[in-house]
Motif scaffolding. Structure first.
Motif, PDB file in Angstrom:
ATOM      1  N   THR A 170       0.938  -1.162  -0.076  1.00 48.31           N
ATOM      2  CA  THR A 170      -0.262   0.087  -0.222  1.00 48.31           C
ATOM      3  C   THR A 170       0.909   1.328  -0.050  1.00 48.31           C
ATOM      4  OG1 THR A 170      -1.743  -1.327   1.275  1.00 48.31           O
ATOM      5  CG2 THR A 170      -2.013   1.263   1.171  1.00 48.31           C
ATOM      6  N   LEU A 171       0.340   2.133  -0.771  1.00 50.21           N
ATOM      7  CA  LEU A 171       1.362   3.585  -1.004  1.00 50.21           C
ATOM      8  C   LEU A 171       0.794   4.315   0.022  1.00 50.21           C
ATOM      9  CD1 LEU A 171       1.907   3.897  -4.700  1.00 50.21           C
ATOM     10  CD2 LEU A 171       3.190   2.646  -2.893  1.00 50.21           C
ATOM     11  N   LYS A 172       1.642   5.496   0.474  1.00 53.70           N
ATOM     12  CA  LYS A 172       1.085   6.422   1.304  1.00 53.70           C
ATOM     13  C   LYS A 172       0.400   7.604   0.664  1.00 53.70           C
ATOM     14  CE  LYS A 172       5.514   6.316   4.202  1.00 53.70           C
ATOM     15  NZ  LYS A 172       6.906   6.934   4.179  1.00 53.70           N
ATOM     16  N   ASN A 173       0.471   7.838  -0.673  1.00 53.27           N
ATOM     17  CA  ASN A 173      -0.221   8.640  -1.261  1.00 53.27           C
ATOM     18  C   ASN A 173      -0.727   8.297  -2.600  1.00 53.27           C
ATOM     19  OD1 ASN A 173       0.020  10.998   0.848  1.00 53.27           O
ATOM     20  ND2 ASN A 173       2.204  10.654   0.267  1.00 53.27           N
ATOM     21  N   HIS A 174      -1.454   8.922  -3.315  1.00 49.60           N
ATOM     22  CA  HIS A 174      -2.109   8.106  -4.714  1.00 49.60           C
ATOM     23  C   HIS A 174      -2.043   9.052  -5.821  1.00 49.60           C
ATOM     24  CE1 HIS A 174      -3.593   6.084  -0.838  1.00 49.60           C
ATOM     25  NE2 HIS A 174      -3.126   5.140  -1.371  1.00 49.60           N
ATOM     26  N   ARG A 175      -1.082  10.096  -5.870  1.00 46.49           N
ATOM     27  CA  ARG A 175      -0.965  10.790  -6.794  1.00 46.49           C
ATOM     28  C   ARG A 175      -0.389  10.060  -8.113  1.00 46.49           C
ATOM     29  NH1 ARG A 175       2.383  15.169  -3.334  1.00 46.49           N
ATOM     30  NH2 ARG A 175       2.996  12.980  -2.946  1.00 46.49           N
ATOM     31  N   LYS A 176      -0.518  10.479  -9.390  1.00 46.10           N
ATOM     32  CA  LYS A 176       0.168   9.580 -10.419  1.00 46.10           C
ATOM     33  C   LYS A 176       1.700   9.663 -10.185  1.00 46.10           C
ATOM     34  CE  LYS A 176       0.632   9.699 -15.371  1.00 46.10           C
ATOM     35  NZ  LYS A 176       2.049   9.012 -15.215  1.00 46.10           N
ATOM     36  N   MET A 177       2.245  10.688  -9.674  1.00 44.96           N
ATOM     37  CA  MET A 177       3.792  10.786  -9.310  1.00 44.96           C
ATOM     38  C   MET A 177       4.259   9.522  -8.471  1.00 44.96           C
ATOM     39  SD  MET A 177       5.730  13.654  -7.282  1.00 44.96           S
ATOM     40  CE  MET A 177       6.211  12.606  -6.113  1.00 44.96           C
ATOM     41  N   ASP A 178       3.121   9.402  -7.441  1.00 48.39           N
ATOM     42  CA  ASP A 178       3.515   8.359  -6.588  1.00 48.39           C
ATOM     43  C   ASP A 178       3.541   7.053  -6.971  1.00 48.39           C
ATOM     44  OD1 ASP A 178       3.676  10.085  -4.047  1.00 48.39           O
ATOM     45  OD2 ASP A 178       1.476  10.335  -4.324  1.00 48.39           O
ATOM     46  N   PHE A 179       2.760   6.643  -8.157  1.00 43.81           N
ATOM     47  CA  PHE A 179       2.514   5.497  -8.866  1.00 43.81           C
ATOM     48  C   PHE A 179       3.834   5.182  -9.473  1.00 43.81           C
ATOM     49  CE2 PHE A 179      -1.937   6.245  -7.749  1.00 43.81           C
ATOM     50  CZ  PHE A 179      -2.278   5.047  -6.870  1.00 43.81           C
ATOM     51  N   ASP A 180       3.953   6.231 -10.248  1.00 44.61           N
ATOM     52  CA  ASP A 180       5.252   6.258 -11.347  1.00 44.61           C
ATOM     53  C   ASP A 180       6.536   6.117 -10.490  1.00 44.61           C
ATOM     54  OD1 ASP A 180       3.483   6.799 -13.353  1.00 44.61           O
ATOM     55  OD2 ASP A 180       4.038   9.111 -13.512  1.00 44.61           O
ATOM     56  N   ARG A 181       6.637   6.648  -9.312  1.00 42.42           N
ATOM     57  CA  ARG A 181       8.045   6.561  -8.641  1.00 42.42           C
ATOM     58  C   ARG A 181       8.010   5.096  -8.123  1.00 42.42           C
ATOM     59  NH1 ARG A 181       8.534   9.998  -3.030  1.00 42.42           N
ATOM     60  NH2 ARG A 181       6.741   9.139  -2.789  1.00 42.42           N
ATOM     61  N   PHE A 182       6.859   4.685  -7.700  1.00 43.87           N
ATOM     62  CA  PHE A 182       6.920   3.456  -6.951  1.00 43.87           C
ATOM     63  C   PHE A 182       7.399   2.171  -8.213  1.00 43.87           C
ATOM     64  CE2 PHE A 182       5.084  -0.777  -5.945  1.00 43.87           C
ATOM     65  CZ  PHE A 182       5.638  -1.166  -4.908  1.00 43.87           C
ATOM     66  N   GLN A 183       6.559   2.383  -9.182  1.00 42.69           N
ATOM     67  CA  GLN A 183       6.992   1.441 -10.542  1.00 42.69           C
ATOM     68  C   GLN A 183       8.195   1.374 -11.057  1.00 42.69           C
ATOM     69  OE1 GLN A 183       3.879   1.974 -13.368  1.00 42.69           O
ATOM     70  NE2 GLN A 183       2.369   2.005 -11.941  1.00 42.69           N
ATOM     71  N   GLN A 184       8.815   2.644 -11.167  1.00 40.93           N
ATOM     72  CA  GLN A 184      10.116   2.696 -11.498  1.00 40.93           C
ATOM     73  C   GLN A 184      11.168   2.087 -10.716  1.00 40.93           C
ATOM     74  OE1 GLN A 184      10.860   6.834 -12.619  1.00 40.93           O
ATOM     75  NE2 GLN A 184       9.167   6.836 -13.994  1.00 40.93           N
ATOM     76  N   ALA A 185      11.048   2.204  -9.327  1.00 43.83           N
ATOM     77  CA  ALA A 185      11.875   1.644  -8.539  1.00 43.83           C
ATOM     78  C   ALA A 185      11.785  -0.056  -8.275  1.00 43.83           C
ATOM     79  CB  ALA A 185      11.613   2.321  -6.842  1.00 43.83           C
ATOM     80  N   ALA A 186      10.339  -0.414  -8.440  1.00 42.53           N
ATOM     81  CA  ALA A 186      10.229  -1.843  -8.500  1.00 42.53           C
ATOM     82  C   ALA A 186      10.748  -2.437  -9.604  1.00 42.53           C
ATOM     83  CB  ALA A 186       8.591  -1.987  -8.402  1.00 42.53           C
ATOM     84  N   GLU A 187      10.677  -1.860 -10.713  1.00 41.91           N
ATOM     85  CA  GLU A 187      11.103  -2.415 -12.095  1.00 41.91           C
ATOM     86  C   GLU A 187      12.510  -2.628 -12.197  1.00 41.91           C
ATOM     87  OE1 GLU A 187       9.358  -0.771 -15.430  1.00 41.91           O
ATOM     88  OE2 GLU A 187       9.666  -2.407 -16.589  1.00 41.91           O
ATOM     89  N   LYS A 188      13.327  -1.613 -11.554  1.00 41.35           N
ATOM     90  CA  LYS A 188      14.843  -1.762 -11.400  1.00 41.35           C
ATOM     91  C   LYS A 188      15.152  -3.186 -10.457  1.00 41.35           C
ATOM     92  CE  LYS A 188      15.856   2.856 -12.270  1.00 41.35           C
ATOM     93  NZ  LYS A 188      15.167   3.972 -11.502  1.00 41.35           N
ATOM     94  N   VAL A 189      14.269  -3.499  -9.552  1.00 35.51           N
ATOM     95  CA  VAL A 189      14.788  -4.689  -8.730  1.00 35.51           C
ATOM     96  C   VAL A 189      14.456  -6.003  -9.459  1.00 35.51           C
ATOM     97  CG1 VAL A 189      14.181  -5.872  -6.642  1.00 35.51           C
ATOM     98  CG2 VAL A 189      13.998  -3.447  -6.707  1.00 35.51           C
TER      99      VAL A 189
END
Lengths: 158, 158
Positions: free
Chosen positions: A72-91
């Motif tokens: 679960t993310l803390k906030n739900h702006r588009k920016m928050d989703f993008d940041r999380f996805q980009q980080a996840a994809e690099k793992v």
DNA sequence: TCACTCACGGCATTTTATGCTGCAATCTCG
DNA sequence: CGAGATTGCAGCATAAAATGCCGTGAGTGA
């Protein structure tokens, strides 16, 4: 581009055996090799086939752990989703990332060498401060089956 | 059979591109075609490679829904697990089945044409009386990424 | 009915796979 | 240390497959 029954059959067969020779595939779908190959090329070019891969028995190479993680993310702006996805994809160990339910949570699929590795990766993700509020882990004890192919057969006429 | 670095590299490359020609694969792993092919054959025979498949962009063929479902069984004897697994495996739309956490729950991955199809399948499973106590559905809204390959790179020396 | 289009099958050429032979490095045991 | 055995490699020849080209026939619309 529209697909007919033969195209669906080609996709079905290539899902079952991605390394079948064009000659054999042609026989299965009742075509001669030339038009069969032409269709395969078109399916690739049009993006219906996105690639081919070998299925590797990872477990035979050494101990492995699969974990599904609900995040679960803390906030739900588009920016928050993008940041999380980009980080996840690099793992490397995160091999799937799905946005589920109402759109606030992610379901991730991890494959690592051990529970310890998994924990280390999760701690690193938390420390990276990419907006993770909380998470819940479903550790896989056993996978009775994983089918390499999608249900083309039942979803489309052949 | 023990694998050396070259074998791991072969597995890695075949995961990325299952239809690479033996000649190209040989170049990538710095071997000549003959020994390279020999290794691939051995990897297949020894079960390190369980098959090859084309990745099909199912979404392009028509509307599709992916759902992860957490299923709890009523009883937890071996018989109960077996019965459930056998029933689940026969359902084309269930493409993954994982036994999670303490061993009482399953996580299933469905791919269907619509939410309606999914519900119909679940209702049928309930009616079949295969020991399902309750279930919870995680409907996938979007899959930011699904990697076709496993993290060989980080888990094994190359 | 005739011209046009599309998809197919068959054939020729190029590319790839595959099995064989001999060589070099490494290992093993005297 | 050293000689034979083992392992894995490259290179070559042959068989198989992919691929591009051309002619043909079915279906379509004027």
């Amino acid at each position: 581009m529209k697909l007919d029954r033969i195209d669906i059959r080609i996709l079905y067969e290539l899902q079952k055996n991605g390394r079948i020779t064009n000659v054999e595939l042609a026989e299965l779908v009742h075509l001669s090799p030339s038009p069969c190959l032409m269709r395969v090329k078109k399916l690739q070019q049009a993006g219906y086939i996105t690639g081919y891969s070998a299925q590797v028995a990872l477990a035979k190479l050494g101990p492995t752990i699969t974990v599904f993680t609900e995040v679960t993310l803390k906030n739900h702006r588009k920016m928050d989703f993008d940041r999380f996805q980009q980080a996840a994809e690099k793992v490397e160990e995160i091999i799937e990332c799905h946005l589920i339910s109402g759109g606030y949570d992610y379901l991730l699929k991890f494959v690592t060498g051990s529970i310890g590795d998994y924990q280390a990766i999760m701690e690193r993700l938390i420390d990276m401060d990419i907006g993770i509020d909380k998470y819940f882990s479903f550790v896989v004890m056993k996978s009775p089956f994983i089918k390499p192919h999608l249900p083309l057969k039942t979803m489309f006429p052949m």
